[in-house]
Design an enzyme around this catalytic site. Structure first.
Site, PDB file in Angstrom:
ATOM      1  N   VAL A 158       0.820  -1.226   0.000  1.00  0.00           N
ATOM      2  CA  VAL A 158       0.000   0.000   0.000  1.00  0.00           C
ATOM      3  C   VAL A 158       0.853   1.276   0.000  1.00  0.00           C
ATOM      4  O   VAL A 158       0.364   2.338  -0.367  1.00  0.00           O
ATOM      5  CB  VAL A 158      -0.990   0.085   1.189  1.00  0.00           C
TER       6      VAL A 158
ATOM      7  N   ASN B 246      -7.690  -0.781   4.324  1.00  0.00           N
ATOM      8  CA  ASN B 246      -7.814  -1.767   5.403  1.00  0.00           C
ATOM      9  C   ASN B 246      -6.481  -2.409   5.788  1.00  0.00           C
ATOM     10  O   ASN B 246      -6.329  -2.878   6.918  1.00  0.00           O
ATOM     11  CB  ASN B 246      -8.820  -2.838   4.954  1.00  0.00           C
TER      12      ASN B 246
ATOM     13  N   ARG C 113      -5.862 -13.191  12.395  1.00  0.00           N
ATOM     14  CA  ARG C 113      -4.499 -13.553  12.849  1.00  0.00           C
ATOM     15  C   ARG C 113      -3.896 -12.432  13.698  1.00  0.00           C
ATOM     16  O   ARG C 113      -3.043 -12.675  14.535  1.00  0.00           O
ATOM     17  CB  ARG C 113      -3.613 -13.870  11.645  1.00  0.00           C
TER      18      ARG C 113
ATOM     19  N   TYR D 154       0.979   2.454  16.759  1.00  0.00           N
ATOM     20  CA  TYR D 154      -0.285   2.042  16.125  1.00  0.00           C
ATOM     21  C   TYR D 154      -1.415   3.012  16.486  1.00  0.00           C
ATOM     22  O   TYR D 154      -2.207   3.419  15.631  1.00  0.00           O
ATOM     23  CB  TYR D 154      -0.596   0.628  16.607  1.00  0.00           C
TER      24      TYR D 154
ATOM     25  N   SER E 208      -8.923   2.323  14.893  1.00  0.00           N
ATOM     26  CA  SER E 208      -8.880   1.287  15.933  1.00  0.00           C
ATOM     27  C   SER E 208      -9.243   1.890  17.291  1.00  0.00           C
ATOM     28  O   SER E 208      -8.929   3.062  17.560  1.00  0.00           O
ATOM     29  CB  SER E 208      -7.474   0.706  16.014  1.00  0.00           C
TER      30      SER E 208
ATOM     31  N   ALA F 204      -1.054   6.218  14.539  1.00  0.00           N
ATOM     32  CA  ALA F 204      -1.456   6.060  13.136  1.00  0.00           C
ATOM     33  C   ALA F 204      -2.973   5.942  13.019  1.00  0.00           C
ATOM     34  O   ALA F 204      -3.599   6.565  12.148  1.00  0.00           O
ATOM     35  CB  ALA F 204      -0.786   4.817  12.555  1.00  0.00           C
ATOM     36  N   LYS F 205      -3.565   5.163  13.909  1.00  0.00           N
ATOM     37  CA  LYS F 205      -4.992   4.858  13.763  1.00  0.00           C
ATOM     38  C   LYS F 205      -5.877   6.073  14.060  1.00  0.00           C
ATOM     39  O   LYS F 205      -6.896   6.271  13.403  1.00  0.00           O
ATOM     40  CB  LYS F 205      -5.371   3.676  14.674  1.00  0.00           C
TER      41      LYS F 205
HETATM   42  N1  LIG Z   1      -8.886  -7.471  14.030  1.00  0.00           N
HETATM   43  C1  LIG Z   1      -9.168  -6.475  14.872  1.00  0.00           C
HETATM   44  O1  LIG Z   1      -9.794  -6.668  15.947  1.00  0.00           O
HETATM   45  C2  LIG Z   1      -8.768  -5.078  14.535  1.00  0.00           C
HETATM   46  C3  LIG Z   1      -8.937  -4.096  15.516  1.00  0.00           C
HETATM   47  C4  LIG Z   1      -8.659  -2.769  15.193  1.00  0.00           C
HETATM   48  C5  LIG Z   1      -8.193  -2.467  13.922  1.00  0.00           C
HETATM   49  N2  LIG Z   1      -7.985  -3.465  13.011  1.00  0.00           N
HETATM   50  C6  LIG Z   1      -7.494  -3.076  11.697  1.00  0.00           C
HETATM   51  O2  LIG Z   1      -8.255  -3.714  10.701  1.00  0.00           O
HETATM   52  C7  LIG Z   1      -7.451  -3.940   9.549  1.00  0.00           C
HETATM   53  C8  LIG Z   1      -7.510  -5.400   9.145  1.00  0.00           C
HETATM   54  O3  LIG Z   1      -6.909  -6.168  10.173  1.00  0.00           O
HETATM   55  P1  LIG Z   1      -7.130  -7.752  10.338  1.00  0.00           P
HETATM   56  O4  LIG Z   1      -7.464  -7.979  11.746  1.00  0.00           O
HETATM   57  O5  LIG Z   1      -8.020  -8.279   9.265  1.00  0.00           O
HETATM   58  O6  LIG Z   1      -5.617  -8.249  10.144  1.00  0.00           O
HETATM   59  P2  LIG Z   1      -4.981  -9.313   9.130  1.00  0.00           P
HETATM   60  O7  LIG Z   1      -3.547  -9.409   9.478  1.00  0.00           O
HETATM   61  O8  LIG Z   1      -5.798 -10.557   9.119  1.00  0.00           O
HETATM   62  O9  LIG Z   1      -5.170  -8.611   7.715  1.00  0.00           O
HETATM   63  C9  LIG Z   1      -4.392  -7.531   7.305  1.00  0.00           C
HETATM   64  C10 LIG Z   1      -4.018  -7.758   5.864  1.00  0.00           C
HETATM   65  O10 LIG Z   1      -3.276  -6.620   5.406  1.00  0.00           O
HETATM   66  C11 LIG Z   1      -2.229  -7.088   4.582  1.00  0.00           C
HETATM   67  N3  LIG Z   1      -1.145  -6.098   4.567  1.00  0.00           N
HETATM   68  C12 LIG Z   1      -0.337  -5.753   5.591  1.00  0.00           C
HETATM   69  N4  LIG Z   1       0.543  -4.822   5.206  1.00  0.00           N
HETATM   70  C13 LIG Z   1       0.266  -4.551   3.907  1.00  0.00           C
HETATM   71  C14 LIG Z   1       0.821  -3.648   2.976  1.00  0.00           C
HETATM   72  N5  LIG Z   1       1.867  -2.863   3.290  1.00  0.00           N
HETATM   73  N6  LIG Z   1       0.300  -3.594   1.727  1.00  0.00           N
HETATM   74  C15 LIG Z   1      -0.742  -4.393   1.396  1.00  0.00           C
HETATM   75  N7  LIG Z   1      -1.288  -5.287   2.244  1.00  0.00           N
HETATM   76  C16 LIG Z   1      -0.797  -5.360   3.488  1.00  0.00           C
HETATM   77  C17 LIG Z   1      -1.788  -8.389   5.225  1.00  0.00           C
HETATM   78  O11 LIG Z   1      -1.079  -9.210   4.316  1.00  0.00           O
HETATM   79  C18 LIG Z   1      -3.108  -8.980   5.690  1.00  0.00           C
HETATM   80  O12 LIG Z   1      -3.680  -9.864   4.739  1.00  0.00           O
HETATM   81  C19 LIG Z   1      -6.051  -3.447   9.918  1.00  0.00           C
HETATM   82  O13 LIG Z   1      -5.874  -2.135   9.473  1.00  0.00           O
HETATM   83  C20 LIG Z   1      -6.059  -3.487  11.423  1.00  0.00           C
HETATM   84  O14 LIG Z   1      -5.107  -2.603  11.970  1.00  0.00           O
HETATM   85  C21 LIG Z   1      -8.264  -4.747  13.291  1.00  0.00           C
END
Ligand SMILES: NC(=O)c1ccc[n+]([C@@H]2O[C@H](COP(=O)([O-])OP(=O)(O)OC[C@H]3O[C@@H](n4cnc5c(N)ncnc54)[C@H](O)[C@@H]3O)[C@@H](O)[C@H]2O)c1
Length: 301
Positions: free
Chosen positions: A75, A98, A198, A163, A150, A166-167
């Site tokens: 990204v 995302n 994960r 984090y 987040s 950033a968020k």
């Molecule tokens: N899961 C939660 O409870 C939670 C809570 C708060 C925020 N978030 C945010 O939600 C989003 C999705 O998280 P998730 O839980 O599905 O995590 P995840 O690790 O399952 O998915 C994140 C995806 O982003 C991809 N990715 C990472 N860096 C990248 C890059 N530089 N370029 C392109 N792709 C990239 C990864 O390969 C992965 O498939 C994230 O931004 C995370 O910070 C998640």
């Protein structure tokens, strides 16, 4: 209520090879969108790369009768993701930022590299992708952008200074883009999701992880990106089938005479009232935010 459809619309979902992004991509495709499934395919802490994850989601979408293309770019080079959308589908209507990683450490132990990489992926990545798409959306007089914030940014969390910065920065980004995009029918919102992915393995109480299905986040995102939805500049917490809207709240505050001046002791003596949320206000913009301050100047004029 009529069906929400995205026929002829093109959506980029970054980080859509797994977790919450994958769920967004599948739901958009189910509702007729052509989807650019972006994913770098690295680890949760931002190491490595692998194009398999994005390809697998594209296969899933195609098997269900949808249209999608895989994109393996980082990204941080978000302009290439938009180029991929233009080359393959000829337009771009919706950007769901995302993609994300973690570099959790207490602030004392955090390195410059941990700080910079989190900024780069979450903030610069969302900037580069959205910036490259912006003029296309303006020209189409339609656009929808989602930033993924987040609760760690909104409320803070031990070990997540990078984090959290950033968020919550993404929410500041949301507020201004919403103002600038409105006249071109470009609406911009942020979500703070909670999902069992994960990224969150081992974090939730027993039994909760399986209930926090990533796909429970996607209906809100999909609705916010629809033509029907006029919401903009907002922040939503969402997960496990629950969702709610977040807003700023500010105390009415206290006002001293600006010409006479006042001391730290005056602040101390009035601190409780300064912090009291009785009669609190919820400013929607800069003008509303400055209302009490301006009234104080006038009061002593
Ligand atoms: N899961 C939660 O409870 C939670 C809570 C708060 C925020 N978030 C945010 O939600 C989003 C999705 O998280 P998730 O839980 O599905 O995590 P995840 O690790 O399952 O998915 C994140 C995806 O982003 C991809 N990715 C990472 N860096 C990248 C890059 N530089 N370029 C392109 N792709 C990239 C990864 O390969 C992965 O498939 C994230 O931004 C995370 O910070 C998640």
């Amino acid at each position: 209520m009529s069906d929400i459809r995205f026929d002829d619309k093109v959506v980029i979902v970054t980080g859509a090879g797994g977790g919450i992004g994958r769920a967004h991509a599948l739901l958009f495709a189910k509702h007729g969108a052509k989807v650019v499934v972006n994913d770098l395919g690295g680890s949760t802490n931002g190491e490595g790369a692998n194009s398999e994850a994005a390809l697998k989601v594209v296969e899933e979408i195609k098997a269900a009768g949808g249209t999608a293309i895989a994109n393996p770019d980082n990204v941080i080079n978000g302009d290439r993701i938009v180029e991929c959308a233009m080359d393959n589908f000829g337009r771009i209507d919706i950007v769901v930022n995302n993609a994300g990683i973690l570099r959790d450490k207490s602030f004392a132990k955090m390195t410059d590299a941990d700080w910079d990489l989190i900024y780069k992926v979450h903030v610069e990545g969302a900037y580069k992708t959205t910036k490259a798409a912006w003029d296309h959306m303006k020209n189409n007089n339609f656009g929808r952008v989602i930033f993924t914030s987040s609760t760690s940014g909104i409320y803070g969390n031990f070990g997540q200074a990078n984090y959290g910065m950033a968020k919550l920065g993404l929410y500041g980004f949301t507020r201004t883009l919403a103002i600038e995009g409105r006249k071109n029918n470009i609406f911009v919102n942020a979500i703070a999701p909670t999902g069992g992915t994960r990224m969150t393995e081992g974090l939730f109480p027993e039994g909760a992880f399986d209930k926090l299905k990533p796909e429970l986040v996607s209906p809100l995102v999909t609705y916010l990106c629809s033509e029907e939805c006029k919401e903009t500049g907002s922040l939503f917490e969402v997960g496990g089938g629950w969702m709610g809207k977040v807003r700023w709240e500010r105390s009415l505050g206290i006002g001293f005479n600006p010409d006479e001046g006042f001391t730290p002791e005056d602040v101390a003596a009035n601190f409780e009232q300064l912090c009291s949320f009785e009669g609190a206000v919820h400013p929607k913009d800069n003008i509303e935010a400055l209302r009490e301050l301006m009234a104080n100047i006038q009061k002593f004029a």
